[in-house]
Motif scaffolding. Structure first.
Motif, PDB file in Angstrom:
ATOM      1  N   LEU A 327       0.849  -1.182   0.000  1.00 36.00           N
ATOM      2  CA  LEU A 327       0.000   0.000   0.000  1.00 36.00           C
ATOM      3  C   LEU A 327       0.889   1.238   0.000  1.00 36.00           C
ATOM      4  O   LEU A 327       1.663   1.471   0.923  1.00 36.00           O
ATOM      5  CB  LEU A 327      -0.895   0.001   1.236  1.00 36.00           C
ATOM      6  N   SER A 328       0.794   2.027  -1.050  1.00 36.31           N
ATOM      7  CA  SER A 328       1.631   3.212  -1.182  1.00 36.31           C
ATOM      8  C   SER A 328       1.195   4.285  -0.187  1.00 36.31           C
ATOM      9  O   SER A 328       0.005   4.512   0.026  1.00 36.31           O
ATOM     10  CB  SER A 328       1.540   3.764  -2.606  1.00 36.31           C
ATOM     11  N   GLU A 329       2.183   4.905   0.430  1.00 35.86           N
ATOM     12  CA  GLU A 329       1.885   6.012   1.337  1.00 35.86           C
ATOM     13  C   GLU A 329       1.750   7.323   0.572  1.00 35.86           C
ATOM     14  O   GLU A 329       1.330   8.327   1.133  1.00 35.86           O
ATOM     15  CB  GLU A 329       2.990   6.128   2.392  1.00 35.86           C
ATOM     16  N   GLN A 330       2.130   7.330  -0.699  1.00 36.17           N
ATOM     17  CA  GLN A 330       2.033   8.529  -1.526  1.00 36.17           C
ATOM     18  C   GLN A 330       0.690   8.549  -2.251  1.00 36.17           C
ATOM     19  O   GLN A 330       0.139   7.494  -2.587  1.00 36.17           O
ATOM     20  CB  GLN A 330       3.175   8.555  -2.561  1.00 36.17           C
ATOM     21  N   PRO A 331       0.136   9.743  -2.489  1.00 38.01           N
ATOM     22  CA  PRO A 331      -1.121   9.826  -3.245  1.00 38.01           C
ATOM     23  C   PRO A 331      -0.945   9.213  -4.640  1.00 38.01           C
ATOM     24  O   PRO A 331       0.057   9.435  -5.308  1.00 38.01           O
ATOM     25  CB  PRO A 331      -1.391  11.327  -3.324  1.00 38.01           C
ATOM     26  N   VAL A 332      -1.917   8.428  -5.058  1.00 33.29           N
ATOM     27  CA  VAL A 332      -1.873   7.817  -6.389  1.00 33.29           C
ATOM     28  C   VAL A 332      -3.162   8.176  -7.114  1.00 33.29           C
ATOM     29  O   VAL A 332      -4.199   8.410  -6.488  1.00 33.29           O
ATOM     30  CB  VAL A 332      -1.729   6.281  -6.304  1.00 33.29           C
ATOM     31  N   PRO A 333      -3.116   8.240  -8.444  1.00 33.45           N
ATOM     32  CA  PRO A 333      -4.343   8.559  -9.193  1.00 33.45           C
ATOM     33  C   PRO A 333      -5.408   7.499  -8.965  1.00 33.45           C
ATOM     34  O   PRO A 333      -5.111   6.312  -8.853  1.00 33.45           O
ATOM     35  CB  PRO A 333      -3.870   8.543 -10.659  1.00 33.45           C
ATOM     36  N   GLU A 334      -6.653   7.948  -8.888  1.00 32.09           N
ATOM     37  CA  GLU A 334      -7.748   6.999  -8.708  1.00 32.09           C
ATOM     38  C   GLU A 334      -7.957   6.186  -9.983  1.00 32.09           C
ATOM     39  O   GLU A 334      -7.619   6.623 -11.087  1.00 32.09           O
ATOM     40  CB  GLU A 334      -9.048   7.737  -8.352  1.00 32.09           C
ATOM     41  N   LEU A 335      -8.514   5.011  -9.811  1.00 30.02           N
ATOM     42  CA  LEU A 335      -8.855   4.178 -10.959  1.00 30.02           C
ATOM     43  C   LEU A 335      -9.959   4.837 -11.782  1.00 30.02           C
ATOM     44  O   LEU A 335     -10.804   5.557 -11.227  1.00 30.02           O
ATOM     45  CB  LEU A 335      -9.341   2.805 -10.478  1.00 30.02           C
ATOM     46  N   PRO A 336      -9.973   4.602 -13.080  1.00 31.29           N
ATOM     47  CA  PRO A 336     -11.071   5.145 -13.904  1.00 31.29           C
ATOM     48  C   PRO A 336     -12.409   4.601 -13.418  1.00 31.29           C
ATOM     49  O   PRO A 336     -12.504   3.458 -12.977  1.00 31.29           O
ATOM     50  CB  PRO A 336     -10.737   4.632 -15.312  1.00 31.29           C
ATOM     51  N   ARG A 337     -13.453   5.427 -13.503  1.00 33.32           N
ATOM     52  CA  ARG A 337     -14.787   5.030 -13.063  1.00 33.32           C
ATOM     53  C   ARG A 337     -15.719   4.991 -14.268  1.00 33.32           C
ATOM     54  O   ARG A 337     -15.564   5.755 -15.223  1.00 33.32           O
ATOM     55  CB  ARG A 337     -15.313   6.002 -12.012  1.00 33.32           C
ATOM     56  N   ARG A 338     -16.687   4.081 -14.195  1.00 33.63           N
ATOM     57  CA  ARG A 338     -17.657   3.990 -15.276  1.00 33.63           C
ATOM     58  C   ARG A 338     -18.625   5.174 -15.208  1.00 33.63           C
ATOM     59  O   ARG A 338     -18.835   5.764 -14.144  1.00 33.63           O
ATOM     60  CB  ARG A 338     -18.416   2.662 -15.208  1.00 33.63           C
ATOM     61  N   GLN A 339     -19.235   5.495 -16.333  1.00 32.98           N
ATOM     62  CA  GLN A 339     -20.232   6.552 -16.372  1.00 32.98           C
ATOM     63  C   GLN A 339     -21.515   6.050 -15.718  1.00 32.98           C
ATOM     64  O   GLN A 339     -22.145   5.105 -16.218  1.00 32.98           O
ATOM     65  CB  GLN A 339     -20.516   6.966 -17.824  1.00 32.98           C
ATOM     66  N   PRO A 340     -21.930   6.617 -14.599  1.00 36.65           N
ATOM     67  CA  PRO A 340     -23.120   6.093 -13.917  1.00 36.65           C
ATOM     68  C   PRO A 340     -24.393   6.494 -14.668  1.00 36.65           C
ATOM     69  O   PRO A 340     -24.427   7.507 -15.377  1.00 36.65           O
ATOM     70  CB  PRO A 340     -23.065   6.772 -12.547  1.00 36.65           C
ATOM     71  N   PRO A 341     -25.452   5.714 -14.530  1.00 39.22           N
ATOM     72  CA  PRO A 341     -26.739   6.097 -15.143  1.00 39.22           C
ATOM     73  C   PRO A 341     -27.313   7.331 -14.460  1.00 39.22           C
ATOM     74  O   PRO A 341     -27.006   7.625 -13.296  1.00 39.22           O
ATOM     75  CB  PRO A 341     -27.619   4.868 -14.904  1.00 39.22           C
ATOM     76  N   ARG A 342     -28.127   8.066 -15.188  1.00 43.74           N
ATOM     77  CA  ARG A 342     -28.755   9.249 -14.615  1.00 43.74           C
ATOM     78  C   ARG A 342     -29.765   8.841 -13.559  1.00 43.74           C
ATOM     79  O   ARG A 342     -30.381   7.772 -13.649  1.00 43.74           O
ATOM     80  CB  ARG A 342     -29.442  10.072 -15.704  1.00 43.74           C
TER      81      ARG A 342
END
Length: 595
Positions: A327-342
């Motif tokens: 587990l990295s102690e440094q900030p890492v980019p978040e994983l891509p997220r799917r486009q949620p339905p409206r």
């Protein structure tokens, strides 16, 4: 668990052993190293992946015989022209993996006792092949192998070959440890939590099985290469069914769930047998195979005293550090997220859903719908068909009739893995997790399909960036559900209510559009239920659709938007919570009935 100081001491002891050991002891150490390499594959295949195999000895034989055929002048008379140990290693591995691939395709789809029986069958077949082909020397074997020569240096001396054997073994342990501490390794370990759970989390179950099978076979093939050079003689006897059983014994005795248990087990079996063969004839006054009887009894006693193997007893006496994942102690980019339905968009629609088991109709003409930003509860007495409905919706089971439409697409016949990739994630009525894995690693299994690095990247630790992102997502979800302080605890040490919350975090790690929760409040205390209700309200506000089965009416009626009531597999009511509570049919069947 990281035992770096102990490992350094062990490696230092290995380095100085040739200066202190006798020729006989060096021979034993070489045997232990080769056998431990094969037993390491058993640990991965049986202890980690949960697949019992008796066929490791046959793969050792493939590696050994390939080396012998290429190098011994008495076989193909190619010793002077094809005498490269690297060629022998490469072709031995290629042949072993080719056989393992074919055999894996034939046997890994088997389950229960059929899988070990299948490995016994092809193990016996390969053993017979070694003994009957005249070009392989028959049962007499091949006896004129030259010594190993690498980079112009001869390793004919036992002490020199010792360093090659143990460097290969330590390298295999490093590779295996890296593999298990990765996305691929979590998929393999998830198999012991049940194939239903693993598949529902997006794991390709057959691929995970095949990965473990091929890696174990590769270790055995390399062990065969080393065996040929160590013995300078190859015959069928060491590669039969009895040898396959011995390798399984080594794993069980040493510690079937630990990579270091392979060394402990191999050393214990070899040294114990040698000692018994020397001592028993003097004690009994006659010769015979008495060591096999005593050896079997001792194994039973050890397994009763230390079910986790001898390594568990060794571990208890070593300095302990809490197991921590990468587990990295440094900030890492978040994983891509799917486009949620409206919000308000139809996420799931079920119509005419029917499931029969012989003459029993578990679901009959079921219909329901769930929209984005809505919480729908399915309630009903025990045996109403709620769990069957959940299995149908998550594609663990297939309906006999009816239609399931998820995000506008008909998903009847989808695999659980495919529907998980589409955005449907679930928890289970009976908690399914890996109790010896950390809370963080258990939750990271849910993000399996959001990563892509494979076996080689994992084994060589080339997956650092992706692994950091996957673990960071797991930590974010754990903090989201209130389990952030338990990241590095073993999941089995949590209370039942916390384990249910862990399952929700694991499901959220998949970035779903629809969350199926099977009795999420069971086992939770009052404050934990309040926290769970608040979490589900937040998810609803974010636009997620939630479908839950629950028996706690106080929890349900104060939380959900709509309620569907089932009895005997059919829908008997649907509406707002307050409407359902006044429905006479519901009062008779559920709220005012036996429950």
């Amino acid at each position: 668990m990281k035992l770096r100081p102990a490992v350094l001491v062990f490696v230092a002891a290995l380095a100085v052993a040739p200066a202190l050991a006798s020729a006989y002891q060096m021979t034993l150490l070489n045997h232990i190293g080769i056998y431990a390499l094969t037993a390491l594959g058993v640990v991965l295949l049986t202890g980690v992946a949960g697949m019992t195999s008796f066929g490791q000895a046959a793969f050792v034989g493939l590696g050994a015989y390939t080396t012998a055929v290429l190098l011994a002048p008495s076989t193909l008379d190619l010793g002077a022209r094809v005498g490269s140990p690297w060629l022998a290693l490469g072709l031995g591995l290629l042949l072993t993996l080719a056989f393992a691939l074919v055999l894996g395709l034939l046997t890994l789809r088997l389950s229960g006792h059929y899988l070990p029986l299948g490995t016994i069958a092809w193990g016996i077949s390969l053993y017979s092949l070694f003994g009957t082909v005249e070009g392989l020397g028959g049962h007499t074997g091949i006896a004129d192998l030259p010594p190993l020569t690498l980079f112009g240096v001869s390793f004919a001396d036992t002490r020199r070959l010792y360093y090659v054997i143990w460097l290969v073994l330590l390298g295999a342990i490093w590779v295996t440890s890296n593999l298990l501490d990765s996305r691929t390794g979590r998929a393999i370990r998830a198999l012991k939590g049940g194939q239903e759970m693993a598949s529902s989390m997006g794991v390709n179950v057959f691929r995970a099985k095949m990965t473990a099978f091929l890696v174990a076979a590769a270790f055995a093939g390399v062990a065969g290469w080393l065996y040929a050079y160590n013995q300078r003689f190859v015959s069928p006897a060491p590669f039969g069914l009895n040898a396959g059983i011995d390798y399984l014994f080594m794993g069980l005795l040493g510690g079937i769930g630990s990579v270091w248990g392979a060394i402990v087990g191999a050393a214990s079996v070899i040294l114990l047998r040698e000692w018994l063969q020397d001592v028993l004839p003097h004690l009994l006054g006659r010769s015979g195979n008495f060591e096999s009887i005593v050896f079997g009894l001792l194994i039973v006693l050890v397994m009763q005293r230390w079910p986790g193997g001898l390594w568990s007893a060794v571990q208890a006496r070593l300095p302990r550090n809490r197991l921590r994942a990468r587990l990295s102690e440094q900030p890492v980019p978040e994983l891509p997220r799917r486009q949620p339905p409206r919000k308000g968009e139809r996420v799931l629609e079920v119509s005419g859903l029917t499931r029969r088991f012989g003459g029993l109709v578990a679901n009959k003409d079921m219909a329901l719908r769930v929209d984005a930003g809505e919480i729908l509860a399915v309630i009903g007495p025990n045996g109403a068909g709620k769990s069957t409905l959940f299995n149908l919706l998550s594609c663990v089971d297939t309906p006999n009739a009816g239609e399931i439409v998820f995000l506008g697409e008909r998903i009847n016949g989808y695999s659980p893995r495919k529907v998980a990739r589409a955005g449907l994630s679930r928890t289970f009525q009976h908690v399914k997790l890996l109790p010896r894995m950390t809370v963080l690693e258990n939750v990271a299994i849910g993000a399996h399909q959001r990563g892509h690095r494979g076996v080689f990247a994992s084994a060589l630790r080339l997956d650092g960036t992706e692994e950091a992102r996957l673990l960071a997502e797991a930590r974010r979800q754990l903090e989201r559900v209130g389990l952030g302080e338990y990241l590095h605890h073993e999941a089995g040490s949590l209370a039942l209510g916390q384990q249910r919350i862990l399952e929700i975090a694991r499901a959220l790690c998949a970035d779903p559009c629809l969350l199926l929760l099977d009795e999420p409040a069971a086992g939770l205390r009052h404050k934990e239920k309040q926290a769970l209700a608040e979490l589900l309200r937040k998810l609803r506000a974010e636009g997620m659709a939630v479908l839950l089965v629950e028996h706690d009416m106080d929890f349900v009626m104060g939380l959900v938007d709509r309620v569907v009531v089932m009895e005997f597999g059919q829908r008997i009511a649907e509406g707002l919570p307050e409407e359902v509570q006044r429905n006479p049919a519901v009062l008779e069947a559920y709220l005012g009935g036996a429950e």
